[in-house]
Design a protein around this motif. Sequence first.
Motif, short mmCIF file in Angstrom:
data_model
loop_
_atom_site.label_atom_id
_atom_site.label_comp_id
_atom_site.label_asym_id
_atom_site.label_seq_id
_atom_site.Cartn_x
_atom_site.Cartn_y
_atom_site.Cartn_z
N UNK A 57 12.76 8.30 3.36
CA UNK A 57 12.26 7.43 4.42
C UNK A 57 12.16 8.13 5.77
N UNK A 58 12.66 9.35 5.85
CA UNK A 58 12.43 10.18 7.04
C UNK A 58 11.13 10.99 6.91
N UNK A 59 10.61 11.09 5.68
CA UNK A 59 9.41 11.89 5.44
C UNK A 59 8.16 11.07 5.76
N UNK A 60 7.01 11.73 5.97
CA UNK A 60 5.75 11.00 6.21
C UNK A 60 5.40 10.04 5.08
N UNK A 61 5.61 10.47 3.82
CA UNK A 61 5.30 9.59 2.69
C UNK A 61 6.22 8.37 2.67
N UNK A 62 7.49 8.57 3.05
CA UNK A 62 8.42 7.45 3.10
C UNK A 62 8.00 6.42 4.13
N UNK A 76 -1.74 -1.43 -2.34
CA UNK A 76 -1.21 -1.37 -3.70
C UNK A 76 -1.51 -0.02 -4.34
N UNK A 77 -2.73 0.46 -4.18
CA UNK A 77 -3.09 1.77 -4.74
C UNK A 77 -2.26 2.88 -4.09
N UNK A 78 -2.03 2.75 -2.77
CA UNK A 78 -1.23 3.76 -2.08
C UNK A 78 0.22 3.73 -2.55
N UNK A 79 0.78 2.54 -2.71
CA UNK A 79 2.16 2.43 -3.19
C UNK A 79 2.31 3.04 -4.58
N UNK A 80 1.36 2.75 -5.47
CA UNK A 80 1.42 3.32 -6.83
C UNK A 80 1.39 4.84 -6.77
N UNK A 81 0.50 5.38 -5.93
CA UNK A 81 0.40 6.84 -5.82
C UNK A 81 1.66 7.45 -5.21
N UNK A 82 2.23 6.79 -4.21
CA UNK A 82 3.43 7.33 -3.55
C UNK A 82 4.63 7.33 -4.50
N UNK A 83 4.79 6.26 -5.28
CA UNK A 83 5.90 6.21 -6.24
C UNK A 83 5.75 7.32 -7.27
N UNK A 84 4.52 7.51 -7.78
CA UNK A 84 4.29 8.56 -8.76
C UNK A 84 4.55 9.94 -8.16
N UNK A 85 4.12 10.14 -6.93
CA UNK A 85 4.32 11.45 -6.28
C UNK A 85 5.80 11.73 -6.04
N UNK A 93 -12.97 -6.61 -3.08
CA UNK A 93 -12.49 -5.24 -2.96
C UNK A 93 -13.38 -4.23 -3.68
N UNK A 94 -14.20 -4.68 -4.63
CA UNK A 94 -15.09 -3.75 -5.32
C UNK A 94 -16.30 -3.38 -4.48
N UNK A 95 -16.56 -4.20 -3.48
CA UNK A 95 -17.77 -4.00 -2.67
C UNK A 95 -17.47 -3.54 -1.26
N UNK A 96 -16.26 -3.80 -0.77
CA UNK A 96 -15.90 -3.37 0.58
C UNK A 96 -14.39 -3.11 0.61
N UNK A 97 -13.93 -2.31 1.58
CA UNK A 97 -12.49 -1.98 1.63
C UNK A 97 -11.63 -3.22 1.84
N UNK A 98 -10.46 -3.21 1.18
CA UNK A 98 -9.47 -4.27 1.35
C UNK A 98 -8.13 -3.63 1.66
N UNK A 99 -7.52 -4.04 2.76
CA UNK A 99 -6.23 -3.46 3.15
C UNK A 99 -5.17 -3.71 2.09
#
Length: 464
Positions: A248-253, A225-234, A214-220
């Motif tokens: 859960x009706x919103x785009x972020x949900x 995990x990074x997206x989930x952490x950011x969404x919870x914080x937001x 993951x440090x050298x190429x994208x990993x889903x």
Amino acid sequence: MSQLSLSWLGLGPVAASPWLLLLLVGASWLLARVLAWTYTFYDNCRRLQCFPQPPKLSWFWGHMGLVNPTEEGMRVLSQLVATYPQGFKSWMGPITPILSLCHPDIIRSVINASAATAPKDKFFYSFLKPWLGDGLLLSAGDKWSRHRRMLTPAFHFNILKPYMKIFNESVNIMHAKWQRLASEGSARLDMFEHISLMTLDSLQKCVFSFDSHCQEKPSEYIAAILELSALVSKRHHETLLHLDFLYYLSPNGRRFRRACRLVHDFTDAVIRERRRTLPSQGVDDFLRAKAKSKTLDFIDVLLLSKDEDGKELSDEDIRAEADTFMFEGHDTTASGLSWVLYHLAKHPEYQERCRQEVQELLKGREPKEIECPGINKGDVEVNVIHSCPEDLHHASIQSSFSRCSHAALHPHICAQHLSVLWRPGKDPTQGSVFQVLPAWWGNCPWSGHSQPTWAGMGLTVREA
């Protein structure tokens, strides 16, 4: 049919019916609840008057938006702590006060409170529940105790020692990437982003024995995990989206649900494959094969764990613990390392002392890699950091434990301060963590309340 006089409501005599009586009873109950809530809210507001309060940004939104998750927000927070060194009160909306306790002695009193005094928060942690399930972070009571006992072997020194090689490899990949970026003329880089990828890379290898590069190429999986952490914080900063059905009706949900499915599918696939391998090999052969590779990963430990009655963890329990450690481990470590590197960059003299200490420890070694015995012998960086300037010790660490007390208070430790989020309609006077606060809080009128109502109080350490 009998007549029911409602002249006192100006309605005149009407036919009595069970539905009308039910309506009257329901309306009376609702009115009583509203009046009781209003009185309790007023009474608790009066009790909170002893805490200082910065000026509100809005009469309705209160202090929401005062401290944003940005560099400017950190400056505002630092100024608030300097202005109110013991603690201050702020408002999240019109009815939810937050007590921010700034002094370390006060914070220590709260976080050292027993689990009986401070059970886990069920409000903000509910945001994590669909992702992390009932792992150590979110579970409580007997289930938490059982899982904690079963997970203890995962932290035995002999199991952790081989992980040092994994850590070295992940850090070397990050260093090589930095050298490449520097040679290409990059004058700046986001340290936290790179260190987060390094910690996630290390964790994925230690938890799943899986190398996603993951440090050298994208990993889903890592991106999820990074997206989930950011969404919870937001979501913490979006009051209306605290309600699940709206979120859960919103785009972020919807993004949160998709990311959860991706993370769960990955973890479930690893568990299924490992469960399939275990019976065919047998436990003894499985352990011998692992001994040759010198690495027993977290999933292995969970699969082999049994409680006092010989019961194993279910696949759902294993997934919850694995997902919890992926979440808890990467951000905490990345925040701490980034903060240390930031201050070492600000103070080159301490950076040089730290470099000399590491070079002295590695003198004559080939290859030059840190090992566990070396760390125990040399205490790399520990002596230097202990003597560093005071601002280095005020680290902003993302952590992952939660405590609450039977009051409807939800405490949050942000950077250098403890915030106690108190839900209206509940009384924080009896049996709460306020009973363990230092004596200087004694000027607040907490005592003497005869019939408190309780709903749960949470303590969360999170990055500001």
